[in-house]
Design a protein around this motif. Structure first.
Motif, PDB file in Angstrom:
ATOM      1  N   ASP A  73       0.603  -1.148   0.103  1.00 54.12           N
ATOM      2  CA  ASP A  73       0.136  -0.086  -0.009  1.00 54.12           C
ATOM      3  C   ASP A  73       0.870   1.261  -0.141  1.00 54.12           C
ATOM      4  OD1 ASP A  73      -1.711   1.816   0.545  1.00 54.12           O
ATOM      5  OD2 ASP A  73      -2.720   1.137   2.218  1.00 54.12           O
ATOM      6  N   LYS A  74       1.094   1.969  -0.961  1.00 51.14           N
ATOM      7  CA  LYS A  74       1.914   3.075  -1.199  1.00 51.14           C
ATOM      8  C   LYS A  74       1.476   4.225  -0.490  1.00 51.14           C
ATOM      9  CE  LYS A  74       0.560   4.535  -5.826  1.00 51.14           C
ATOM     10  NZ  LYS A  74       0.961   4.657  -7.230  1.00 51.14           N
ATOM     11  N   THR A  75       0.133   4.119  -0.330  1.00 50.41           N
ATOM     12  CA  THR A  75      -0.331   5.444   0.440  1.00 50.41           C
ATOM     13  C   THR A  75       0.049   5.398   1.988  1.00 50.41           C
ATOM     14  OG1 THR A  75      -2.492   4.025   1.288  1.00 50.41           O
ATOM     15  CG2 THR A  75      -2.389   5.348  -0.864  1.00 50.41           C
ATOM     16  N   GLN A  76       0.696   4.354   2.402  1.00 48.72           N
ATOM     17  CA  GLN A  76       1.077   4.405   3.821  1.00 48.72           C
ATOM     18  C   GLN A  76       2.767   5.022   3.929  1.00 48.72           C
ATOM     19  OE1 GLN A  76       0.706   0.679   5.867  1.00 48.72           O
ATOM     20  NE2 GLN A  76      -1.319   0.150   4.865  1.00 48.72           N
ATOM     21  N   ILE A  77       3.396   5.085   2.838  1.00 49.47           N
ATOM     22  CA  ILE A  77       4.695   5.323   2.698  1.00 49.47           C
ATOM     23  C   ILE A  77       5.059   6.715   3.476  1.00 49.47           C
ATOM     24  CG2 ILE A  77       6.647   6.207   1.302  1.00 49.47           C
ATOM     25  CD1 ILE A  77       5.473   4.511  -0.824  1.00 49.47           C
ATOM     26  N   ASP A  78       4.290   7.559   3.363  1.00 48.20           N
ATOM     27  CA  ASP A  78       4.785   8.813   4.118  1.00 48.20           C
ATOM     28  C   ASP A  78       4.600   8.723   5.506  1.00 48.20           C
ATOM     29  OD1 ASP A  78       5.073  10.428   1.507  1.00 48.20           O
ATOM     30  OD2 ASP A  78       3.139  11.471   1.566  1.00 48.20           O
ATOM     31  N   ARG A  79       3.644   8.151   5.874  1.00 50.19           N
ATOM     32  CA  ARG A  79       3.260   7.784   7.383  1.00 50.19           C
ATOM     33  C   ARG A  79       4.454   6.886   8.105  1.00 50.19           C
ATOM     34  NH1 ARG A  79       2.307   3.473   9.975  1.00 50.19           N
ATOM     35  NH2 ARG A  79       1.217   2.499   8.173  1.00 50.19           N
ATOM     36  N   VAL A  80       4.816   6.033   7.188  1.00 50.15           N
ATOM     37  CA  VAL A  80       5.981   5.069   7.859  1.00 50.15           C
ATOM     38  C   VAL A  80       7.253   6.010   7.694  1.00 50.15           C
ATOM     39  CG1 VAL A  80       7.426   3.135   7.350  1.00 50.15           C
ATOM     40  CG2 VAL A  80       4.751   3.140   6.798  1.00 50.15           C
ATOM     41  N   THR A  81       7.419   6.672   6.745  1.00 52.14           N
ATOM     42  CA  THR A  81       8.722   7.520   7.030  1.00 52.14           C
ATOM     43  C   THR A  81       8.652   8.483   8.276  1.00 52.14           C
ATOM     44  OG1 THR A  81       8.802   7.592   4.335  1.00 52.14           O
ATOM     45  CG2 THR A  81      10.016   9.226   5.708  1.00 52.14           C
ATOM     46  N   ASN A  82       7.543   9.140   8.442  1.00 49.48           N
ATOM     47  CA  ASN A  82       7.497  10.112   9.408  1.00 49.48           C
ATOM     48  C   ASN A  82       7.694   9.155  10.949  1.00 49.48           C
ATOM     49  OD1 ASN A  82       6.623  12.372  10.819  1.00 49.48           O
ATOM     50  ND2 ASN A  82       4.828  11.548  11.341  1.00 49.48           N
ATOM     51  N   GLU A  83       7.083   8.044  10.992  1.00 46.82           N
ATOM     52  CA  GLU A  83       7.109   7.263  12.094  1.00 46.82           C
ATOM     53  C   GLU A  83       8.657   6.544  12.302  1.00 46.82           C
ATOM     54  OE1 GLU A  83       4.264   4.088  12.856  1.00 46.82           O
ATOM     55  OE2 GLU A  83       2.744   5.542  12.265  1.00 46.82           O
ATOM     56  N   LEU A  84       9.264   6.226  11.377  1.00 46.56           N
ATOM     57  CA  LEU A  84      10.582   5.946  11.316  1.00 46.56           C
ATOM     58  C   LEU A  84      11.696   7.006  11.812  1.00 46.56           C
ATOM     59  CD1 LEU A  84      11.126   3.899   8.247  1.00 46.56           C
ATOM     60  CD2 LEU A  84      10.961   2.875  10.312  1.00 46.56           C
ATOM     61  N   SER A  85      11.148   8.274  11.361  1.00 43.51           N
ATOM     62  CA  SER A  85      12.104   9.460  11.650  1.00 43.51           C
ATOM     63  C   SER A  85      11.821   9.828  12.905  1.00 43.51           C
ATOM     64  CB  SER A  85      11.646  10.748  10.583  1.00 43.51           C
ATOM     65  OG  SER A  85      11.920  10.314   9.177  1.00 43.51           O
ATOM     66  N   GLN A  86      10.718   9.501  13.485  1.00 43.41           N
ATOM     67  CA  GLN A  86      10.601   9.933  14.877  1.00 43.41           C
ATOM     68  C   GLN A  86      11.313   8.809  16.037  1.00 43.41           C
ATOM     69  OE1 GLN A  86       6.225   9.900  15.797  1.00 43.41           O
ATOM     70  NE2 GLN A  86       5.883  11.410  14.338  1.00 43.41           N
ATOM     71  N   ILE A  87      11.488   7.494  15.397  1.00 39.30           N
ATOM     72  CA  ILE A  87      12.104   6.612  16.246  1.00 39.30           C
ATOM     73  C   ILE A  87      13.687   7.015  16.062  1.00 39.30           C
ATOM     74  CG2 ILE A  87      12.676   4.110  16.401  1.00 39.30           C
ATOM     75  CD1 ILE A  87       9.777   3.716  15.265  1.00 39.30           C
ATOM     76  N   THR A  88      14.149   7.030  15.152  1.00 39.26           N
ATOM     77  CA  THR A  88      15.670   7.206  14.720  1.00 39.26           C
ATOM     78  C   THR A  88      16.007   8.407  13.714  1.00 39.26           C
ATOM     79  OG1 THR A  88      17.606   5.944  13.886  1.00 39.26           O
ATOM     80  CG2 THR A  88      15.524   5.442  12.784  1.00 39.26           C
ATOM     81  N   PRO A  89      17.257   8.932  14.025  1.00 42.60           N
ATOM     82  CA  PRO A  89      17.627  10.036  12.832  1.00 42.60           C
ATOM     83  C   PRO A  89      18.133   9.455  11.597  1.00 42.60           C
ATOM     84  CG  PRO A  89      19.289   9.698  14.646  1.00 42.60           C
ATOM     85  CD  PRO A  89      18.092   8.869  15.043  1.00 42.60           C
ATOM     86  N   LEU A 134      11.704   0.842   0.233  1.00 49.04           N
ATOM     87  CA  LEU A 134      12.897   1.479  -0.029  1.00 49.04           C
ATOM     88  C   LEU A 134      12.518   3.107  -0.101  1.00 49.04           C
ATOM     89  CD1 LEU A 134      15.964   1.901  -0.552  1.00 49.04           C
ATOM     90  CD2 LEU A 134      15.433   1.695  -2.924  1.00 49.04           C
ATOM     91  N   HIS A 135      11.259   3.273  -0.847  1.00 42.91           N
ATOM     92  CA  HIS A 135      10.992   4.767  -0.875  1.00 42.91           C
ATOM     93  C   HIS A 135      10.579   5.524   0.820  1.00 42.91           C
ATOM     94  CE1 HIS A 135       7.655   7.392  -2.679  1.00 42.91           C
ATOM     95  NE2 HIS A 135       8.518   8.116  -1.932  1.00 42.91           N
ATOM     96  N   ALA A 136      10.214   4.563   1.408  1.00 40.40           N
ATOM     97  CA  ALA A 136       9.864   4.897   2.865  1.00 40.40           C
ATOM     98  C   ALA A 136      11.469   5.158   3.600  1.00 40.40           C
ATOM     99  CB  ALA A 136       9.073   3.854   3.693  1.00 40.40           C
ATOM    100  N   CYS A 137      12.232   4.486   3.275  1.00 39.07           N
ATOM    101  CA  CYS A 137      13.594   4.632   4.254  1.00 39.07           C
ATOM    102  C   CYS A 137      14.610   5.123   3.565  1.00 39.07           C
ATOM    103  CB  CYS A 137      13.885   3.295   4.848  1.00 39.07           C
ATOM    104  SG  CYS A 137      14.658   2.229   3.558  1.00 39.07           S
TER     105      CYS A 137
END
Length: 250
Positions: free
Chosen positions: A65-81, A121-124
């Motif tokens: 589900d590519k509509t989740q990419i932005d959310r996943v990127t944001n959540e990953l960024s909140q966990i780690t730099p 990969l798009h997400a990370c």
């Protein structure tokens, strides 16, 4: 005797498809000495994992589900730099019955196995670029080495992964990102437990995880295991007609 598992330490590692099978085994082995972030589409499975792995972070992600990419990127960024290594492992398998074909299998295989890896990969990628020595790892399959009956969709999606990773290896050099393709053979997981055919040289998920971690530690370009299956598939390519006869339903 199998070599002792190489132990990565003090890294931030994102693993997709981490709630079962090879992915879960990787999480269990790597979480002891690393900051591990696990993704899977089933939130309940991730919640269950959190009870046994309190130091692991979780991000729900349906990779298809590519509509989740932005959310996943944001959540990953909140966990780690940054992310030191991304292990893109999420996958699915269905088999084509040519007598009563479900042609949508092809789309589902590509959506999860290939496009799911693209979406991951798009997400990370932005977080990989920020790591000092970033490493992208994608899980393909030895199924691409020779044709298997009913595996048209699965094999094609894994072959797409292999070419995609090989091309990325060239284009990601500018960002200092290493790329490794992992090609397991038959591994005893919930997916393969549904198979009704012989699976030569099958290994368990812990053994698979040990070999993958060793390959990741060495940053090899490609890692296919077990070698006995690789040898069998080499002969299959050299003797395609004989292999085709062996693949015919009995």
């Amino acid at each position: 005797m199998q070599a002792k598992t190489a132990q990565l330490k003090n890294e931030t590692i994102w693993i997709t498809g981490g709630s079962s099978g090879i992915g879960y085994a990787l999480v269990a082995k790597l979480a002891e000495h690393n900051k591990v972030i696990v993704s899977a589409r089933d939130q309940s499975k991730l919640e269950a994992m959190s009870e046994n792995l309190p130091n692991v972070s979780f991000v729900v992600f349906d990779v298809s589900d590519k509509t989740q990419i932005d959310r996943v990127t944001n959540e990953l960024s909140q966990i780690t730099p940054h992310i030191d290594r991304a292990i893109l492992n999420a996958g699915h398998c269905e088999y084509l019955d040519i007598d009563q074909p479900d042609w949508d299998i092809m789309e589902r295989m590509m959506a999860v196995n290939f496009l799911g890896m693209v979406n991951s990969l798009h997400a990370c990628l932005s977080l990989l670029k920020k790591a000092p020595h970033p490493h992208l790892i994608g899980v393909s399959s030895q199924a691409i080495a020779a044709p298997f009956t009913q595996a048209e969709g699965y094999g094609a999606s894994k072959a797409a992964i292999q070419y995609w990773l090989a091309s990325l290896r060239i284009d990601l050099v500018k960002f200092n990102i290493d790329v490794t393709s992992i090609m397991p053979g038959f591994v005893d997981t919930p997916l393969t437990q549904k198979n009704t055919f012989d699976m030569p040289f099958i290994i368990n998920s812990e053994q698979a995880a040990t070999r993958i971690i060793d390959a990741i530690d060495k940053r090899v370009l490609n890692c296919a295991f077990p070698k006995r299956l690789s040898a069998m598939l080499w002969f299959a390519r050299k003797m395609p007609r004989s292999w085709m006869k062996l693949q015919q339903p009995k």
